[in-house]
Write a protein that holds these residues in place. Structure first.
Motif, PDB file in Angstrom:
ATOM      1  N   HIS A 153     -51.053 -77.180   5.525  1.00 35.25           N
ATOM      2  CA  HIS A 153     -51.152 -77.707   4.164  1.00 35.25           C
ATOM      3  C   HIS A 153     -49.884 -78.489   3.843  1.00 35.25           C
ATOM      4  O   HIS A 153     -48.789 -78.141   4.300  1.00 35.25           O
ATOM      5  N   SER A 154     -50.024 -79.522   3.024  1.00 30.64           N
ATOM      6  CA  SER A 154     -48.873 -80.334   2.650  1.00 30.64           C
ATOM      7  C   SER A 154     -48.387 -80.033   1.237  1.00 30.64           C
ATOM      8  O   SER A 154     -47.522 -80.729   0.713  1.00 30.64           O
ATOM      9  N   ASN A 155     -48.955 -78.972   0.629  1.00 30.63           N
ATOM     10  CA  ASN A 155     -48.536 -78.577  -0.715  1.00 30.63           C
ATOM     11  C   ASN A 155     -48.781 -77.071  -0.846  1.00 30.63           C
ATOM     12  O   ASN A 155     -49.231 -76.412   0.091  1.00 30.63           O
ATOM     13  N   THR A 156     -48.507 -76.534  -2.014  1.00 32.45           N
ATOM     14  CA  THR A 156     -48.637 -75.111  -2.307  1.00 32.45           C
ATOM     15  C   THR A 156     -50.002 -74.558  -1.910  1.00 32.45           C
ATOM     16  O   THR A 156     -51.032 -75.165  -2.208  1.00 32.45           O
ATOM     17  N   VAL A 157     -50.006 -73.399  -1.250  1.00 33.18           N
ATOM     18  CA  VAL A 157     -51.247 -72.698  -0.926  1.00 33.18           C
ATOM     19  C   VAL A 157     -51.585 -71.817  -2.123  1.00 33.18           C
ATOM     20  O   VAL A 157     -50.882 -70.856  -2.420  1.00 33.18           O
ATOM     21  N   ARG A 158     -52.647 -72.161  -2.832  1.00 33.13           N
ATOM     22  CA  ARG A 158     -52.965 -71.532  -4.115  1.00 33.13           C
ATOM     23  C   ARG A 158     -54.066 -70.478  -4.045  1.00 33.13           C
ATOM     24  O   ARG A 158     -54.165 -69.611  -4.900  1.00 33.13           O
ATOM     25  N   ALA A 159     -54.938 -70.551  -3.019  1.00 40.51           N
ATOM     26  CA  ALA A 159     -56.059 -69.610  -2.961  1.00 40.51           C
ATOM     27  C   ALA A 159     -56.355 -69.225  -1.520  1.00 40.51           C
ATOM     28  O   ALA A 159     -56.271 -70.064  -0.609  1.00 40.51           O
ATOM     29  N   LEU A 160     -56.692 -67.943  -1.320  1.00 41.93           N
ATOM     30  CA  LEU A 160     -57.044 -67.417  -0.007  1.00 41.93           C
ATOM     31  C   LEU A 160     -58.239 -66.489  -0.154  1.00 41.93           C
ATOM     32  O   LEU A 160     -58.305 -65.707  -1.098  1.00 41.93           O
ATOM     33  N   CYS A 161     -59.163 -66.559   0.796  1.00 45.45           N
ATOM     34  CA  CYS A 161     -60.318 -65.663   0.775  1.00 45.45           C
ATOM     35  C   CYS A 161     -60.859 -65.497   2.184  1.00 45.45           C
ATOM     36  O   CYS A 161     -61.070 -66.488   2.892  1.00 45.45           O
ATOM     37  N   TYR A 162     -61.063 -64.248   2.587  1.00 45.09           N
ATOM     38  CA  TYR A 162     -61.697 -63.961   3.875  1.00 45.09           C
ATOM     39  C   TYR A 162     -63.205 -64.075   3.749  1.00 45.09           C
ATOM     40  O   TYR A 162     -63.774 -63.764   2.692  1.00 45.09           O
ATOM     41  N   TYR A 163     -63.869 -64.499   4.829  1.00 44.66           N
ATOM     42  CA  TYR A 163     -65.319 -64.369   4.916  1.00 44.66           C
ATOM     43  C   TYR A 163     -65.640 -62.879   4.792  1.00 44.66           C
ATOM     44  O   TYR A 163     -64.837 -62.036   5.200  1.00 44.66           O
ATOM     45  N   PRO A 164     -66.813 -62.520   4.271  1.00 45.03           N
ATOM     46  CA  PRO A 164     -67.152 -61.095   4.129  1.00 45.03           C
ATOM     47  C   PRO A 164     -67.080 -60.303   5.438  1.00 45.03           C
ATOM     48  O   PRO A 164     -66.754 -59.126   5.428  1.00 45.03           O
ATOM     49  N   ASP A 165     -67.340 -60.958   6.575  1.00 41.69           N
ATOM     50  CA  ASP A 165     -67.265 -60.239   7.854  1.00 41.69           C
ATOM     51  C   ASP A 165     -65.866 -60.286   8.468  1.00 41.69           C
ATOM     52  O   ASP A 165     -65.627 -59.745   9.543  1.00 41.69           O
ATOM     53  N   LEU A 169     -60.851 -67.203   7.539  1.00 37.26           N
ATOM     54  CA  LEU A 169     -60.075 -67.236   6.310  1.00 37.26           C
ATOM     55  C   LEU A 169     -60.190 -68.636   5.736  1.00 37.26           C
ATOM     56  O   LEU A 169     -60.101 -69.619   6.476  1.00 37.26           O
ATOM     57  N   VAL A 170     -60.390 -68.731   4.434  1.00 40.67           N
ATOM     58  CA  VAL A 170     -60.416 -70.024   3.765  1.00 40.67           C
ATOM     59  C   VAL A 170     -59.178 -70.117   2.885  1.00 40.67           C
ATOM     60  O   VAL A 170     -58.838 -69.170   2.174  1.00 40.67           O
ATOM     61  N   SER A 171     -58.499 -71.258   2.949  1.00 46.45           N
ATOM     62  CA  SER A 171     -57.324 -71.486   2.108  1.00 46.45           C
ATOM     63  C   SER A 171     -57.536 -72.742   1.279  1.00 46.45           C
ATOM     64  O   SER A 171     -58.144 -73.708   1.735  1.00 46.45           O
ATOM     65  N   GLY A 172     -57.035 -72.692   0.057  1.00 53.42           N
ATOM     66  CA  GLY A 172     -57.070 -73.850  -0.826  1.00 53.42           C
ATOM     67  C   GLY A 172     -55.661 -74.182  -1.260  1.00 53.42           C
ATOM     68  O   GLY A 172     -54.839 -73.288  -1.470  1.00 53.42           O
ATOM     69  N   SER A 173     -55.390 -75.482  -1.382  1.00 56.30           N
ATOM     70  CA  SER A 173     -54.030 -75.924  -1.667  1.00 56.30           C
ATOM     71  C   SER A 173     -54.027 -77.011  -2.727  1.00 56.30           C
ATOM     72  O   SER A 173     -55.034 -77.686  -2.957  1.00 56.30           O
ATOM     73  N   TYR A 174     -52.872 -77.175  -3.334  1.00 59.93           N
ATOM     74  CA  TYR A 174     -52.685 -78.284  -4.264  1.00 59.93           C
ATOM     75  C   TYR A 174     -52.724 -79.627  -3.538  1.00 59.93           C
ATOM     76  O   TYR A 174     -52.699 -80.667  -4.175  1.00 59.93           O
ATOM     77  N   ASP A 175     -52.789 -79.629  -2.204  1.00 53.23           N
ATOM     78  CA  ASP A 175     -52.953 -80.879  -1.468  1.00 53.23           C
ATOM     79  C   ASP A 175     -54.411 -81.360  -1.498  1.00 53.23           C
ATOM     80  O   ASP A 175     -54.759 -82.334  -0.851  1.00 53.23           O
ATOM     81  N   GLU A 176     -55.245 -80.652  -2.263  1.00 52.43           N
ATOM     82  CA  GLU A 176     -56.669 -80.973  -2.466  1.00 52.43           C
ATOM     83  C   GLU A 176     -57.487 -80.780  -1.198  1.00 52.43           C
ATOM     84  O   GLU A 176     -58.527 -81.408  -1.004  1.00 52.43           O
TER      85      GLU A 176
END
Length: 182
Positions: A153-165, A169-176
Motif C-alpha cells: 500500500h502507498s498510504n495508511t492501511v485503514r481496514a483489515l478483514c479475514y475471509y470467514p475460512d 486477508l483483505v486490506s483497504g487503504s487510503y491509497d484507494e
C-alpha cells in the motif's frame, strides 16, 4: 447490528426493521470502533477518550472499562474464543487484554506510526494490524511475535478483514486500493 460514532454512544439496531432498539452511553469521546464477540454476548467499543468499554448485550450495561493507551483507541477486536481483546491506538501501540481478568498482558510496539486497524483470524491463531506506516504486520498469537510485514500500500492501511475460512486477508487503504493477501 451495532454502530458507534461522533455522538459518543453505541446504538443497537434491529435487523428486521432497522430501528434503533437501544443506546449505550458512557464514552466521553467519539466511538471509533466496535467489535462483537462470536457468541454475541459482549461488545467492545474503542473511543477517542483513550478507553475501551466492554458491554453486556444481555442487560445492555458497561461491565468493564479498560485504560492504558495514551491517545485515541482506534480499533478493537475480540477473539473468537473470547480469550483476548486486542486494541490499537494513535499512540502506535497494540495492547493485548485478557478477557478473564481484563488485564493488559502484552503491549506491541513494532509499528512506527498510528495503528488504525486490527483483525484476528477466525481461529484466533493470527492477528493482523494496519498502520499509518503503510504496512500490515502479521502476528502469531501463541507468543505475540510479528512473523511477517506486508508491504504494497502507498498510504495508511485503514481496514483489515479475514475471509470467514481464514484463507485470505483483505486490506483497504487510503491509497484507494483493496488488496487480497494469501
Amino acid at each position: 447490528m451495532i454502530s458507534g460514532g461522533y455522538n459518543k454512544n453505541l446504538k443497537l439496531w434491529s435487523t428486521s426493521d432497522y430501528s434503533c432498539v437501544a443506546t449505550l452511553s458512557g464514552h466521553s469521546g467519539y466511538v471509533r470502533s466496535v467489535s462483537t464477540s462470536a457468541d454475541s454476548t459482549i461488545v467492545a467499543s474503542a473511543s477517542n477518550d483513550k478507553s475501551i468499554k466492554l458491554w453486556s448485550l444481555h442487560d445492555r450495561r458497561c461491565i468493564q472499562t479498560l485504560t492504558g493507551h495514551t491517545r485515541s483507541v482506534t480499533s478493537v477486536c475480540i477473539s473468537a474464543d473470547k480469550r483476548w481483546l486486542v486494541s490499537g491506538s494513535f499512540d502506535t501501540t497494540i495492547k493485548i487484554w485478557s478477557m478473564s481478568d481484563y488485564s493488559c498482558i502484552h503491549t506491541l510496539t513494532e509499528h512506527s506510526s498510528l495503528i488504525l486497524s486490527l483483525c484476528l483470524s477466525p481461529d484466533s491463531r493470527y492477528m493482523v494490524s494496519g498502520s499509518n506506516d503503510k504496512t500490515i504486520k502479521v502476528w502469531r498469537t501463541s507468543d505475540w511475535t510479528c512473523i511477517k510485514t506486508l508491504t504494497g500500500h502507498s498510504n495508511t492501511v485503514r481496514a483489515l478483514c479475514y475471509y470467514p475460512d481464514g484463507s485470505r486477508l483483505v486490506s483497504g487503504s487510503y491509497d484507494e486500493m483493496l488488496k487480497v493477501w494469501k
